[in-house]
Structures are given as C-alpha cells and as structure tokens.
Design a protein around this motif. Structure first.
Motif, PDB file in Angstrom:
ATOM      1  N   UNK A   5       8.764   4.838  -7.260  1.00 30.22           N
ATOM      2  CA  UNK A   5       9.556   4.171  -8.471  1.00 30.22           C
ATOM      3  C   UNK A   5      10.456   4.106  -7.380  1.00 30.22           C
ATOM      4  N   UNK A   6      10.326   3.679  -5.935  1.00 30.23           N
ATOM      5  CA  UNK A   6      11.480   3.288  -5.549  1.00 30.23           C
ATOM      6  C   UNK A   6      10.967   1.755  -4.425  1.00 30.23           C
ATOM      7  N   UNK A   7       9.892   0.697  -5.175  1.00 34.98           N
ATOM      8  CA  UNK A   7       9.162   0.021  -4.918  1.00 34.98           C
ATOM      9  C   UNK A   7      10.135  -1.113  -5.208  1.00 34.98           C
ATOM     10  N   UNK A   8      10.536  -1.386  -6.566  1.00 34.73           N
ATOM     11  CA  UNK A   8      10.895  -2.722  -6.880  1.00 34.73           C
ATOM     12  C   UNK A   8      12.318  -2.818  -5.984  1.00 34.73           C
ATOM     13  N   UNK A   9      12.929  -1.874  -5.681  1.00 30.73           N
ATOM     14  CA  UNK A   9      14.803  -1.965  -5.229  1.00 30.73           C
ATOM     15  C   UNK A   9      14.134  -2.326  -3.575  1.00 30.73           C
ATOM     16  N   UNK A  10      12.931  -1.626  -2.917  1.00 29.10           N
ATOM     17  CA  UNK A  10      12.537  -1.652  -1.996  1.00 29.10           C
ATOM     18  C   UNK A  10      12.312  -3.230  -1.379  1.00 29.10           C
ATOM     19  N   UNK A  11      11.041  -3.928  -2.703  1.00 22.11           N
ATOM     20  CA  UNK A  11      10.910  -5.295  -2.481  1.00 22.11           C
ATOM     21  C   UNK A  11      12.021  -6.228  -2.765  1.00 22.11           C
ATOM     22  N   UNK A  35       0.854  -0.948  -0.603  1.00 22.33           N
ATOM     23  CA  UNK A  35      -0.176   0.141  -0.051  1.00 22.33           C
ATOM     24  C   UNK A  35       1.031   1.320  -0.152  1.00 22.33           C
ATOM     25  N   UNK A  36       2.034   1.474  -0.199  1.00 20.46           N
ATOM     26  CA  UNK A  36       2.889   2.041   0.119  1.00 20.46           C
ATOM     27  C   UNK A  36       3.384   3.303  -1.078  1.00 20.46           C
ATOM     28  N   UNK A  37       2.692   4.515  -1.162  1.00 21.67           N
ATOM     29  CA  UNK A  37       2.545   5.209  -2.290  1.00 21.67           C
ATOM     30  C   UNK A  37       3.760   5.142  -3.281  1.00 21.67           C
ATOM     31  N   UNK A  38       4.675   5.155  -2.470  1.00 18.49           N
ATOM     32  CA  UNK A  38       6.071   5.189  -3.270  1.00 18.49           C
ATOM     33  C   UNK A  38       6.482   4.213  -4.293  1.00 18.49           C
TER      34      UNK A  38
END
Length: 201
Positions: free
Chosen positions: A177-183, A172-175
């Motif tokens: 752009x860097x969600x791939x890296x955080x995953x 549910x995080x709205x950011x």
C-alpha cells in the motif's frame, strides 16, 4: 519488448535493475502510482514488473490451475506456500506467471536480472516453492509491463517516470500500500513535491 526476447546472455541496458516510479501525470491508467522493476532494457524495448499491485489469486490457486495439486492437497499446503505472495505484474500476458527471486535458486531457465536477482518463468520454481525449496526471497507476478523500441525512452524524456536503483528490500517487501511513497523516499522525494511539480507547466 516481449518476454520471449529476454535472454540469459544479453547485454544489460542502463535501466536494467532500476525502479521506475510513475509521475502523478501518468496518462496510462495501468501505471497510475506504479513502481516498476525493470528486468531488461535494450534498443529492442524494455520489460519489467509492477511491484506494488495486489492480485486476488493465491499460490494455491496457481498450483491448482497448473495441475500440480488437487483440492484435497490445497488444504494441506504448508504455511509458507499458502502465504506465498502473488502480485499483478503488468497488463501484458496476465495469465502467465513469473517469479522474481534471490539468486540462491537457479535452474536452466533462470535469467539473471542483476547481480543478486533472477527471473524464472517455468513450472519448476513453482513446484520447488510448493515443496519448501523456495529461494530466500521471492514473489510471483502475473503479467508484465512491456515497451517497444524507444517507447520507454520517450516516456522518460517527457517526465512520465522517475528512475532510481532498486533495492532488494523494496522489491520483495509484501507491504504494497505505501510502496510508492517508499520508492520515492529512496530518491529523497515526497509525493507532495511531485504534485507541486505536476501543477507547473
């Protein structure tokens, strides 16, 4: 798997509630650097939603399209409705909206995906959100990702994806752009490590 085959009383597959993270060599451009939340996985196939793709459509656009408000009402929408996130969920049925949400909202058409997250694809939840009765956490996705029988297993076996348990915060995080890296970070992996692995036969 078609969304229409997703049932409330289905037996959950081993990838239900998991994240798929595309490897750098992903051949399908629809899934380049994609993070996919799997909602259903069975011998009949799999379906889920890309959770890191922007969508230019706004929630007001959705309400107008469904005829729930007119243009005058759109101007008067409360802030929470104006800001409600809409994402591109995948290449299948891109004109159809789905809401992933916390389990504090339920309707006859809500389908549990995990112990904490449900999926609703009917207009009642859209109306509820517009009226301030939205779930604690939610996002709308237009379209979904689907795989036929054995297709996703084949892609996993051929190193097309990494998979790991999903977290509600990441979904549910709205950011975006860097969600791939955080995953990847959930797995203790960095993009640089993947690039090195992709370069070796």
């Amino acid at each position: 798997m078609a969304f229409s085959t997703l049932k409330k009383d289905r037996e959950r597959g081993f990838l239900d509630g998991q994240l798929l993270i595309a490897m750098p060599g992903m051949a399908d451009g629809n899934f380049s650097r994609a993070v996919v939340y799997i909602c259903a996985h069975s011998p009949a196939g799999a379906m889920g939603f890309i959770i890191n793709r922007k969508q230019p459509v706004t929630f007001a656009d959705v309400l107008l399209h469904l005829g729930l408000i007119d243009k005058t009402d759109a101007i008067m929408l409360p802030q929470h409705a104006r800001d409600f996130p809409i994402q591109s969920g995948g290449p299948v049925e891109t004109g159809r909206g789905f809401v992933l949400h916390s389990d504090d909202y339920t309707s006859d058409s809500s389908i549990p995906v995990s112990d904490d997250i449900s999926l609703t694809a009917t207009v009642d939840i859209v109306r509820a959100i517009s009226e301030g009765r939205s779930p604690r956490r939610a996002t709308m996705l237009l379209g979904y990702a689907g795989w036929g029988p054995g297709q996703l297993e084949f892609e996993l076996a051929n190193n097309g994806w990494l998979n790991c348990p999903a977290t509600e915060d990441l979904i549910f995080d709205r950011a975006l752009d860097n969600k791939y890296d955080r995953a990847l970070a959930l797995m203790g992996v960095s993009p640089a490590m993947l690039s090195m692995e992709a370069g070796h036969a």
